[in-house]
Scaffold this motif. Sequence first.
Motif, PDB file in Angstrom:
ATOM      1  N   UNK A   6       0.483  -1.070  -0.035  1.00  0.00           N
ATOM      2  CA  UNK A   6       0.165   0.296  -0.143  1.00  0.00           C
ATOM      3  C   UNK A   6       0.820   1.269   0.072  1.00  0.00           C
ATOM      4  N   UNK A   7       1.812   1.769   0.734  1.00  0.00           N
ATOM      5  CA  UNK A   7       2.318   2.406   0.668  1.00  0.00           C
ATOM      6  C   UNK A   7       3.416   2.875  -0.086  1.00  0.00           C
ATOM      7  N   UNK A   8       4.380   1.516  -0.954  1.00  0.00           N
ATOM      8  CA  UNK A   8       4.282   1.921  -2.035  1.00  0.00           C
ATOM      9  C   UNK A   8       3.800   2.428  -3.374  1.00  0.00           C
ATOM     10  N   UNK A   9       2.796   1.743  -3.033  1.00  0.00           N
ATOM     11  CA  UNK A   9       1.014   1.266  -4.653  1.00  0.00           C
ATOM     12  C   UNK A   9       0.843   3.241  -4.333  1.00  0.00           C
ATOM     13  N   UNK A  10       0.354   3.236  -3.801  1.00  0.00           N
ATOM     14  CA  UNK A  10      -0.285   4.662  -3.289  1.00  0.00           C
ATOM     15  C   UNK A  10       1.483   6.237  -3.266  1.00  0.00           C
ATOM     16  N   UNK A  11       1.958   5.755  -3.427  1.00  0.00           N
ATOM     17  CA  UNK A  11       2.952   7.364  -3.357  1.00  0.00           C
ATOM     18  C   UNK A  11       2.982   6.922  -5.072  1.00  0.00           C
ATOM     19  N   UNK A  12       2.706   5.701  -6.011  1.00  0.00           N
ATOM     20  CA  UNK A  12       2.711   6.006  -7.307  1.00  0.00           C
ATOM     21  C   UNK A  12       2.034   6.026  -8.033  1.00  0.00           C
ATOM     22  N   UNK A  13       0.454   5.921  -7.312  1.00  0.00           N
ATOM     23  CA  UNK A  13      -0.108   6.644  -7.918  1.00  0.00           C
ATOM     24  C   UNK A  13      -0.993   7.955  -7.700  1.00  0.00           C
ATOM     25  N   UNK A  14       0.029   8.680  -6.338  1.00  0.00           N
ATOM     26  CA  UNK A  14       0.074  10.212  -6.270  1.00  0.00           C
ATOM     27  C   UNK A  14       0.567  11.323  -7.290  1.00  0.00           C
TER      28      UNK A  14
END
Lengths: 142, 91
Positions: free
Chosen positions: A42-50
Amino acid sequence: MRELSVTAEWNSLEPATQFLRSAAVAAGLPEPLQNYVDLILEELFVNITRYAYPDGQAGKVDIQYSVPRPGLLEIEIADQGKYYNPLELESPNLDLALDDRPVGGLGIFLVKQYTESIDYRRDDGWNRVNFRVSAESLLSAT
Amino acid sequence: MDATNSQEFEVACTPWIDQGVKHIIVDLTALEYVSSMGLRYFVNVGKRLNDGGGTLRLCGVNGIVKQLFQITRLTNVFPMHDTVEAALASV
């Protein structure tokens, strides 16, 4: 090696989480430890989406995993967004009083706590974050 | 509390804060997961209550949630209690 490719958007977090849950099961991680795999993703994925793709551009996120041995997962999360090395972020100051604390900035700190090893490379237009998660390292961190 | 739903926490707290409520006690006994996005909203709500001279008080924190509060040392900035009753008695 198994692979999943999803669009870099909030709705993709759920299928990505399910994909790495199956990885955690394949690696034989005990259920309480599987939450930490969810967290790292989640932490890595959220950074990518943002941050990775300009607004309105439907970029993608590729996720791969392998199980070199029982209890160990090797995972890569990759995107074709702008250069972004999450490991370059400064560590948060955890000794600040509440009023002085920034509201965010804990995500990559948590990722570093629960990965056995993690590295980043820029590869032909891709940001590639590779990390290992093991039952042993999670148990020692928890 | 993950990236998709954590904001609901602040949305739920905001009317109380706007009405001048000083202290909010949150029972986290049933919370099984929190990410940095969830922690972000705890910090945000805590700051807003602090600004009005109040506190965000947490109770029943357990499992991975407790571990994340400990490792980020948010246990040092939020009063933590075992039960709602203990939190109420402390206000």
